[in-house]
Structure formats: structure tokens, C-alpha cells
Design a protein around this motif. Structure first.
Motif, PDB file in Angstrom:
ATOM      1  N   GLU A  25       0.826  -1.207   0.000  1.00 41.56           N
ATOM      2  CA  GLU A  25       0.000   0.000   0.000  1.00 41.56           C
ATOM      3  C   GLU A  25       0.857   1.252   0.000  1.00 41.56           C
ATOM      4  O   GLU A  25       1.936   1.284   0.582  1.00 41.56           O
ATOM      5  CB  GLU A  25      -0.941   0.002   1.206  1.00 41.56           C
ATOM      6  N   ARG A  26       0.320   2.294  -0.649  1.00 39.49           N
ATOM      7  CA  ARG A  26       1.040   3.562  -0.731  1.00 39.49           C
ATOM      8  C   ARG A  26       0.212   4.738  -0.225  1.00 39.49           C
ATOM      9  O   ARG A  26       0.731   5.825  -0.035  1.00 39.49           O
ATOM     10  CB  ARG A  26       1.476   3.848  -2.178  1.00 39.49           C
ATOM     11  N   PHE A  27      -1.075   4.539   0.011  1.00 36.76           N
ATOM     12  CA  PHE A  27      -1.941   5.638   0.440  1.00 36.76           C
ATOM     13  C   PHE A  27      -2.448   5.357   1.845  1.00 36.76           C
ATOM     14  O   PHE A  27      -3.158   4.377   2.079  1.00 36.76           O
ATOM     15  CB  PHE A  27      -3.124   5.808  -0.521  1.00 36.76           C
ATOM     16  N   PHE A  28      -2.064   6.231   2.788  1.00 33.66           N
ATOM     17  CA  PHE A  28      -2.438   6.087   4.188  1.00 33.66           C
ATOM     18  C   PHE A  28      -3.212   7.333   4.606  1.00 33.66           C
ATOM     19  O   PHE A  28      -2.661   8.439   4.606  1.00 33.66           O
ATOM     20  CB  PHE A  28      -1.196   5.927   5.064  1.00 33.66           C
ATOM     21  N   ALA A  29      -4.493   7.159   4.928  1.00 33.88           N
ATOM     22  CA  ALA A  29      -5.377   8.257   5.316  1.00 33.88           C
ATOM     23  C   ALA A  29      -5.518   8.267   6.830  1.00 33.88           C
ATOM     24  O   ALA A  29      -6.030   7.312   7.420  1.00 33.88           O
ATOM     25  CB  ALA A  29      -6.740   8.077   4.656  1.00 33.88           C
ATOM     26  N   PHE A  30      -5.048   9.352   7.458  1.00 32.74           N
ATOM     27  CA  PHE A  30      -5.050   9.458   8.917  1.00 32.74           C
ATOM     28  C   PHE A  30      -6.267  10.230   9.412  1.00 32.74           C
ATOM     29  O   PHE A  30      -6.618  11.273   8.856  1.00 32.74           O
ATOM     30  CB  PHE A  30      -3.772  10.158   9.393  1.00 32.74           C
ATOM     31  N   PHE A  31      -6.851   9.708  10.488  1.00 32.43           N
ATOM     32  CA  PHE A  31      -8.000  10.322  11.128  1.00 32.43           C
ATOM     33  C   PHE A  31      -7.719  10.416  12.622  1.00 32.43           C
ATOM     34  O   PHE A  31      -7.188   9.482  13.215  1.00 32.43           O
ATOM     35  CB  PHE A  31      -9.264   9.478  10.908  1.00 32.43           C
ATOM     36  N   GLY A  32      -8.078  11.533  13.216  1.00 31.40           N
ATOM     37  CA  GLY A  32      -7.907  11.715  14.647  1.00 31.40           C
ATOM     38  C   GLY A  32      -8.004  13.180  14.998  1.00 31.40           C
ATOM     39  O   GLY A  32      -7.787  14.051  14.156  1.00 31.40           O
ATOM     40  N   PHE A 103      -2.623  11.655  -5.442  1.00 30.21           N
ATOM     41  CA  PHE A 103      -3.327  10.500  -4.888  1.00 30.21           C
ATOM     42  C   PHE A 103      -3.130   9.242  -5.730  1.00 30.21           C
ATOM     43  O   PHE A 103      -3.112   8.140  -5.204  1.00 30.21           O
ATOM     44  CB  PHE A 103      -4.818  10.785  -4.767  1.00 30.21           C
ATOM     45  N   TYR A 104      -3.048   9.399  -7.045  1.00 30.39           N
ATOM     46  CA  TYR A 104      -2.973   8.249  -7.945  1.00 30.39           C
ATOM     47  C   TYR A 104      -1.587   8.083  -8.564  1.00 30.39           C
ATOM     48  O   TYR A 104      -1.430   7.428  -9.584  1.00 30.39           O
ATOM     49  CB  TYR A 104      -4.057   8.369  -9.022  1.00 30.39           C
ATOM     50  N   PRO A 122      -8.828   7.583  -2.892  1.00 30.99           N
ATOM     51  CA  PRO A 122      -8.841   6.386  -3.734  1.00 30.99           C
ATOM     52  C   PRO A 122      -9.678   5.304  -3.064  1.00 30.99           C
ATOM     53  O   PRO A 122      -9.708   5.214  -1.828  1.00 30.99           O
ATOM     54  CB  PRO A 122      -7.370   5.969  -3.789  1.00 30.99           C
ATOM     55  N   GLU A 123     -10.328   4.526  -3.858  1.00 30.69           N
ATOM     56  CA  GLU A 123     -11.192   3.476  -3.319  1.00 30.69           C
ATOM     57  C   GLU A 123     -10.394   2.521  -2.423  1.00 30.69           C
ATOM     58  O   GLU A 123     -10.894   2.020  -1.431  1.00 30.69           O
ATOM     59  CB  GLU A 123     -11.826   2.701  -4.476  1.00 30.69           C
ATOM     60  N   HIS A 124      -9.150   2.304  -2.767  1.00 31.90           N
ATOM     61  CA  HIS A 124      -8.282   1.361  -2.068  1.00 31.90           C
ATOM     62  C   HIS A 124      -7.217   2.158  -1.305  1.00 31.90           C
ATOM     63  O   HIS A 124      -6.366   2.793  -1.920  1.00 31.90           O
ATOM     64  CB  HIS A 124      -7.638   0.449  -3.118  1.00 31.90           C
ATOM     65  N   HIS A 125      -7.280   2.150   0.025  1.00 32.28           N
ATOM     66  CA  HIS A 125      -6.297   2.858   0.850  1.00 32.28           C
ATOM     67  C   HIS A 125      -6.286   2.275   2.264  1.00 32.28           C
ATOM     68  O   HIS A 125      -7.165   1.493   2.619  1.00 32.28           O
ATOM     69  CB  HIS A 125      -6.582   4.363   0.894  1.00 32.28           C
ATOM     70  N   VAL A 126      -5.291   2.682   3.039  1.00 30.73           N
ATOM     71  CA  VAL A 126      -5.206   2.263   4.441  1.00 30.73           C
ATOM     72  C   VAL A 126      -5.789   3.385   5.289  1.00 30.73           C
ATOM     73  O   VAL A 126      -5.347   4.525   5.210  1.00 30.73           O
ATOM     74  CB  VAL A 126      -3.748   1.977   4.868  1.00 30.73           C
ATOM     75  N   ARG A 127      -6.787   3.057   6.058  1.00 33.22           N
ATOM     76  CA  ARG A 127      -7.410   4.012   6.965  1.00 33.22           C
ATOM     77  C   ARG A 127      -6.763   3.832   8.339  1.00 33.22           C
ATOM     78  O   ARG A 127      -6.798   2.735   8.904  1.00 33.22           O
ATOM     79  CB  ARG A 127      -8.917   3.772   7.046  1.00 33.22           C
ATOM     80  N   VAL A 128      -6.153   4.916   8.834  1.00 31.91           N
ATOM     81  CA  VAL A 128      -5.456   4.875  10.112  1.00 31.91           C
ATOM     82  C   VAL A 128      -6.181   5.818  11.072  1.00 31.91           C
ATOM     83  O   VAL A 128      -6.260   7.018  10.819  1.00 31.91           O
ATOM     84  CB  VAL A 128      -3.979   5.319   9.963  1.00 31.91           C
TER      85      VAL A 128
END
Length: 144
Positions: A25-32, A103-104, A122-128
């Protein structure tokens, strides 16, 4: 993936575990919430990847670009994109910076205040997700 973090000294290992848990994976979306440690963890992720640049929050620039250094020969010179969407007023501003090219791109992308652009991810990403309670943090990451 779920990790309990009780001290800053754990972050280098947490960064390593996060990247190893999602090696393709290359896309990491951070939430907090503000102050929970998103930028601090992203600094450690960049260090682990071999970024030699000064990693800092791109609050005013919206996006910072770093380069992977020689410590990681297989990716040397590759860009790493770090976004902070906190100051974004609307989605049009994301379009204005050309988010799609980043993003792409296939390069590492780390986003903060991702909820402001969630519909553009992106539809495919890591949600952190990072939550803080009583001085301890819980990091939860999963593939979407």
C-alpha cells in the motif's frame, strides 16, 4: 491492525509495523483529533522509509513533498507526499492543487484531516485512526 501506544519512544516501531502490515500500500489516510499525534507518526513513517528531509506539517502549504534518500536504495529519489487538509475550505481547493496527480501517483501519500476530502480518496487505501484517552493512544489501521 491495532496498537496501543503509551509513550513516544514506541513510535519508530509502530511506524515500522504499520508499513510492514501493508507492504503493497502507498496511500495512508489518517484520522484523529487535533494533537493526537498524526504528524508525529507520519514523521516516523518517513524516517523509516528513508526520507532525509525535514518532515513537518504542511498546514499552510497543504502538501509537502519529500524525497527518499540513499538509506533506502530501492526507492531512492522517490517522492513522498504529506497532506494536511485542516485549512481546506472546500473540495474545490483540493481540485486546485491537483490532488489526483498525487493521490494516484503510486507514491507514498500520507493525509491528515482526511475527513475534509474523504469523498476524493482512492477506493483502495489504508485508513489509520488514532484515538487518545488518558494519555494513551490507540492506533487502528485497516484496508478499505
Amino acid at each position: 491492525m491495532k496498537v496501543e501506544i503509551s509513550e513516544l519512544g514506541q513510535l519508530p516501531e509502530v511506524a515500522k509495523e504499520l508499513l510492514e502490515a501493508f507492504p503493497q500500500e502507498r496511500f495512508f489516510a489518517f484520522f484523529g483529533k487535533m494533537g493526537v499525534g498524526k504528524t508525529t507518526l507520519i514523521k516516523q513513517l518517513c524516517l523509516h522509509l528513508g526520507v532525509d528531509d525535514n518532515v513537518c506539517s504542511p498546514t499552510f502549504a497543504i502538501v509537502n513533498e519529500y524525497r527518499i534518500g540513499g538509506r533506502n536504495a530501492s526507492m531512492e529519489g522517490d517522492p513522498v507526499y504529506h497532506f494536511d487538509f485542516y485549512r481546506l475550505k472546500n473540495l474545490a481547493e483540493a481540485y486546485d492543487i491537483g490532488y489526483e496527480e498525487y493521490f494516484y501517483s503510486g507514491c507514498y501519500c500520507f493525509t491528515e484531516w482526511t475527513e475534509k476530502v474523504e469523498e476524493l480518496l482512492p477506493e483502495h487505501h489504508v485508513r489509520v485512526e488514532i484515538e487518545e484517552r488518558d494519555g494513551h493512544r490507540t492506533l487502528t489501521a485497516h484496508l478499505t
